[in-house]
Design a protein around this motif. Structure first.
Motif, PDB file in Angstrom:
ATOM      1  N   MET A 187     -22.683  40.539   8.344  1.00 12.97           N
ATOM      2  CA  MET A 187     -22.077  41.704   8.657  1.00 12.97           C
ATOM      3  C   MET A 187     -20.590  41.802   8.356  1.00 12.97           C
ATOM      4  N   ARG A 188     -19.777  40.615   8.682  1.00 14.81           N
ATOM      5  CA  ARG A 188     -18.546  40.748   8.612  1.00 14.81           C
ATOM      6  C   ARG A 188     -18.522  40.427   6.968  1.00 14.81           C
ATOM      7  N   LEU A 189     -19.107  39.765   6.150  1.00 16.41           N
ATOM      8  CA  LEU A 189     -19.095  39.387   4.718  1.00 16.41           C
ATOM      9  C   LEU A 189     -19.145  40.720   3.942  1.00 16.41           C
ATOM     10  N   ARG A 190     -20.284  41.672   4.526  1.00 16.18           N
ATOM     11  CA  ARG A 190     -20.458  42.781   3.811  1.00 16.18           C
ATOM     12  C   ARG A 190     -19.126  43.695   4.026  1.00 16.18           C
ATOM     13  N   GLN A 191     -18.586  43.645   5.072  1.00 13.47           N
ATOM     14  CA  GLN A 191     -17.358  44.616   5.511  1.00 13.47           C
ATOM     15  C   GLN A 191     -16.303  43.892   4.617  1.00 13.47           C
ATOM     16  N   GLN A 192     -16.220  42.362   4.439  1.00 14.10           N
ATOM     17  CA  GLN A 192     -14.929  42.198   3.645  1.00 14.10           C
ATOM     18  C   GLN A 192     -15.109  42.503   2.384  1.00 14.10           C
ATOM     19  N   LEU A 193     -16.457  42.445   1.757  1.00 13.24           N
ATOM     20  CA  LEU A 193     -16.630  42.941   0.302  1.00 13.24           C
ATOM     21  C   LEU A 193     -16.362  44.368   0.085  1.00 13.24           C
ATOM     22  N   ARG A 194     -16.455  44.953   0.988  1.00 13.62           N
ATOM     23  CA  ARG A 194     -16.306  46.549   0.906  1.00 13.62           C
ATOM     24  C   ARG A 194     -14.741  46.998   1.125  1.00 13.62           C
ATOM     25  N   SER A 195     -14.336  46.115   1.834  1.00 15.35           N
ATOM     26  CA  SER A 195     -12.886  46.405   2.245  1.00 15.35           C
ATOM     27  C   SER A 195     -12.012  45.234   2.203  1.00 15.35           C
ATOM     28  N   PRO A 196     -11.698  44.636   0.812  1.00 13.79           N
ATOM     29  CA  PRO A 196     -11.005  43.118   0.710  1.00 13.79           C
ATOM     30  C   PRO A 196      -9.745  43.006   1.186  1.00 13.79           C
ATOM     31  N   ALA A 197      -9.189  44.358   1.260  1.00 12.51           N
ATOM     32  CA  ALA A 197      -7.799  44.235   1.468  1.00 12.51           C
ATOM     33  C   ALA A 197      -7.356  44.502   3.144  1.00 12.51           C
ATOM     34  N   ARG A 198      -8.352  44.570   3.933  1.00 12.58           N
ATOM     35  CA  ARG A 198      -8.185  44.561   5.387  1.00 12.58           C
ATOM     36  C   ARG A 198      -6.976  43.881   5.839  1.00 12.58           C
ATOM     37  N   GLN A 199      -6.641  44.299   7.060  1.00 16.63           N
ATOM     38  CA  GLN A 199      -5.462  43.756   7.813  1.00 16.63           C
ATOM     39  C   GLN A 199      -6.149  42.436   8.488  1.00 16.63           C
ATOM     40  N   PRO A 200      -5.334  41.409   8.633  1.00 12.68           N
ATOM     41  CA  PRO A 200      -5.820  40.328   9.685  1.00 12.68           C
ATOM     42  C   PRO A 200      -6.148  40.690  10.946  1.00 12.68           C
ATOM     43  N   ARG A 242     -17.043  25.940  11.621  1.00 14.44           N
ATOM     44  CA  ARG A 242     -17.987  27.061  11.753  1.00 14.44           C
ATOM     45  C   ARG A 242     -19.345  26.390  12.035  1.00 14.44           C
ATOM     46  N   LYS A 243     -19.557  25.089  11.737  1.00 13.53           N
ATOM     47  CA  LYS A 243     -20.930  24.625  12.197  1.00 13.53           C
ATOM     48  C   LYS A 243     -20.982  24.228  13.637  1.00 13.53           C
ATOM     49  N   LEU A 244     -20.003  24.394  14.270  1.00 14.52           N
ATOM     50  CA  LEU A 244     -20.134  24.394  15.720  1.00 14.52           C
ATOM     51  C   LEU A 244     -20.340  25.646  16.544  1.00 14.52           C
ATOM     52  N   GLY A 245     -20.197  26.809  15.727  1.00 19.78           N
ATOM     53  CA  GLY A 245     -20.224  27.969  16.244  1.00 19.78           C
ATOM     54  C   GLY A 245     -19.315  28.391  16.965  1.00 19.78           C
ATOM     55  N   GLY A 268      -8.193  31.739   9.223  1.00 16.56           N
ATOM     56  CA  GLY A 268      -8.203  31.996   7.982  1.00 16.56           C
ATOM     57  C   GLY A 268      -9.097  31.663   6.789  1.00 16.56           C
ATOM     58  N   ALA A 269      -9.233  30.222   7.193  1.00 15.58           N
ATOM     59  CA  ALA A 269     -10.189  29.198   6.212  1.00 15.58           C
ATOM     60  C   ALA A 269     -11.630  29.748   6.677  1.00 15.58           C
ATOM     61  N   ALA A 270     -11.820  29.971   7.872  1.00 13.44           N
ATOM     62  CA  ALA A 270     -13.235  30.052   8.259  1.00 13.44           C
ATOM     63  C   ALA A 270     -13.723  31.620   7.764  1.00 13.44           C
ATOM     64  N   ASP A 271     -12.845  32.692   7.582  1.00 14.46           N
ATOM     65  CA  ASP A 271     -12.918  33.807   6.899  1.00 14.46           C
ATOM     66  C   ASP A 271     -13.524  33.411   5.595  1.00 14.46           C
ATOM     67  N   GLU A 272     -12.568  32.962   4.747  1.00 13.50           N
ATOM     68  CA  GLU A 272     -12.843  32.812   3.348  1.00 13.50           C
ATOM     69  C   GLU A 272     -14.096  32.238   3.150  1.00 13.50           C
ATOM     70  N   ALA A 273     -14.579  31.236   4.116  1.00 14.09           N
ATOM     71  CA  ALA A 273     -15.844  30.414   3.786  1.00 14.09           C
ATOM     72  C   ALA A 273     -17.007  31.433   4.304  1.00 14.09           C
ATOM     73  N   LEU A 274     -16.891  32.762   4.705  1.00 13.66           N
ATOM     74  CA  LEU A 274     -18.202  33.312   5.042  1.00 13.66           C
ATOM     75  C   LEU A 274     -19.449  33.419   4.048  1.00 13.66           C
ATOM     76  N   ALA A 275     -18.962  33.295   2.880  1.00  9.62           N
ATOM     77  CA  ALA A 275     -19.916  33.333   1.902  1.00  9.62           C
ATOM     78  C   ALA A 275     -20.854  32.211   2.086  1.00  9.62           C
ATOM     79  N   GLU A 276     -20.593  30.984   2.485  1.00  8.33           N
ATOM     80  CA  GLU A 276     -21.332  29.921   2.449  1.00  8.33           C
ATOM     81  C   GLU A 276     -21.880  29.671   3.925  1.00  8.33           C
ATOM     82  N   PRO A 277     -23.027  28.754   4.017  1.00 11.99           N
ATOM     83  CA  PRO A 277     -23.457  28.633   5.304  1.00 11.99           C
ATOM     84  C   PRO A 277     -22.529  27.720   6.250  1.00 11.99           C
ATOM     85  N   PRO A 278     -22.556  28.199   7.591  1.00 12.10           N
ATOM     86  CA  PRO A 278     -21.809  27.172   8.427  1.00 12.10           C
ATOM     87  C   PRO A 278     -22.286  25.669   8.417  1.00 12.10           C
ATOM     88  N   TYR A 279     -23.466  25.396   8.068  1.00 14.99           N
ATOM     89  CA  TYR A 279     -24.342  24.201   8.154  1.00 14.99           C
ATOM     90  C   TYR A 279     -25.356  24.469   7.220  1.00 14.99           C
TER      91      TYR A 279
END
Length: 429
Positions: free
Chosen positions: A19-32, A127-130, A176-187
């Motif tokens: 869900m976060r990835l879809r929102q990110q793709l729709r609004s890439p310029a969102r504030q942190p 991210r793999k740790l949850g 920030g790095a975890a957010d950038e990695a949303l498109a890949e699996p956590p494990y």
């Protein structure tokens, strides 16, 4: 947290991340988010050097870090008992890892770019740790309480503020790095396709993942066995990316009851494993403009084998490679068939076995670092060193003394995925 509950928890996180990835793709310029806000105050840039001086000055109040960390986890689990289920039964490895991370931050706080890059790698891997942003807020509150408990009456507001600013700087990079990695699996979920016991204490595993596992030759990944939930350990990949996607790991049993014993003695073909994202910068340059020196010992051969796999495909014309392969005895050279095949097929490769004990016969006796030093001038090479920490440290020092620039010496992390501290107080703990 049992296995079923653990799987349900990660399934929920996966849905939330989607869900976060879809929102990110729709609004890439969102504030942190507030959780990822950094340690900036009133528009002023964070001064890591000042906080480093403050923290260092007050170190006697909070060292040894083992006590501080024990207080931290006590406070965290007292306030939030459910979090205990996200950690392994034994906290020893986790506590040692956090202690090294604290020392790393303190020693490098005056180099914010290095700290940010280091913490970004941690954030992607966590991210793999949850781990979620709210968990960092809980961790911060527990750290503040632990500082109070450790320093006692000598606690000062200046001390706490410096520690929390340091933590927030690290967390900003991690989130920030975890957010950038949303498109890949956590494990990645994998299945053991082959398990060969080369010695009673050493196994070669082949694993195929359900989804493609992106990696480069020279990298490592954390593995988790279902026999030890929540417990991850790093192991080097012993292959470059293959067309069939199969991965190879060389596992040496280091002690009873741990992940290495589970993988060597109690894992069979068909068993499931989990893999964290590939990490490490011990990779080949995009353009090969120098001859290559590879120095490996023990299961450090796994990294060397992966690098040779890639060199065989993309080696620049006229470039040569020297491999020094160390072992305690001839019998400890556990992958001789693969090594012989490489020597046969790669005319530009020269292999020098280095045997530390017993008769040398076809190999050289003595330490790996000594053998490397005896064989000439390496100052024009690009070097890769992997194996036991003592061997890596000795070889890197010898190569540096032989005028090989430090930026052309790539090596495995010494002491785990967090570098060992160099601060005198740290080495005494």
């Amino acid at each position: 947290m049992g296995g079923d509950a653990y799987d349900e928890y990660h399934a929920l996180l996966a849905r939330q991340d989607a869900m976060r990835l879809r929102q990110q793709l729709r609004s890439p310029a969102r504030q942190p988010s507030v959780a990822s806000a950094g340690p900036r105050e009133a528009g002023r840039a964070y001064d890591g050097s000042a906080d480093r001086r403050t923290i260092t000055r007050h170190l006697p109040l909070v060292t040894p870090f083992s006590d501080l960390i024990a207080h931290l986890y006590e406070a965290m689990f007292e306030r939030h008992p459910y979090l205990r289920g996200l950690f392994p039964d034994s906290m020893e490895f986790q506590q040692a890892h956090l202690e090294r991370a604290f020392w790393y931050l303190i020693e490098h706080l005056d180099r914010p770019d290095e700290v940010a890059a280091f913490c970004a790698r941690l954030g992607r891997d966590h991210r793999k740790l949850g781990v979620r942003p709210v968990h960092y807020e809980v961790f911060e509150a527990a750290l503040a309480e632990a500082l109070h408990r450790s320093a006692g009456e000598r606690w000062t507001e200046e001390l706490e503020r410096a520690w929390l600013r340091m933590l927030r700087f690290a967390v900003e990079a991690m989130v920030g790095a975890a957010d950038e990695a949303l498109a890949e699996p956590p494990y990645w979920n994998g299945t053991v396709t082959d398990h060969q016991l080369r010695r009673p204490d050493l196994a070669v595993l082949r694993v195929r993942t359900a989804e493609p596992f992106p990696h480069r030759a020279g990298q490592y990944a954390h593995l988790q066995s279902p026999l030890l939930p929540h417990t991850w350990r790093p192991y080097s990949l012993a292959c470059a990316p293959r067309p069939d996607g199969e991965l190879e790991f060389h596992i040496r049993r280091t002690g009873p009851g741990g992940v290495s014993e589970a993988l060597v003695a109690h894992t069979r073909v068909g068993d499931p494993l989990r893999l964290g994202p590939a990490q490490g910068s011990m990779t080949l340059d995009d353009r090969l403009t120098r001859d290559v020196l590879i120095v490996a010992g023990g299961t450090g051969w796994a990294t060397a084998k992966a690098l040779l796999d890639e060199l065989a495909v993309r080696r620049s014309h006229g470039r040569r490679t020297h491999l020094f392969l160390g072992a305690r005895t001839l019998q400890d050279l556990y992958d001789t068939a693969a090594l012989a095949e490489l020597e046969k097929c790669l005319p530009w490769l020269r292999v020098v076995p280095v045997i530390g004990e017993g008769p040398g016969t076809a190999a050289e006796d003595g330490s790996v670092a000594d053998a490397v030093a005896r064989h000439g001038d390496w100052s024009g090479h690009l070097a890769y060193v992997s194996g036991p920490p003592s061997m890596v440290t000795a070889t890197v020092r010898r190569l540096t003394a032989m005028n090989l620039p430090a930026d052309r010496i790539r090596h495995d992390p010494v002491g785990g995925t967090v570098p060992l501290p160099s601060h005198p107080a740290a080495t005494d703990q």
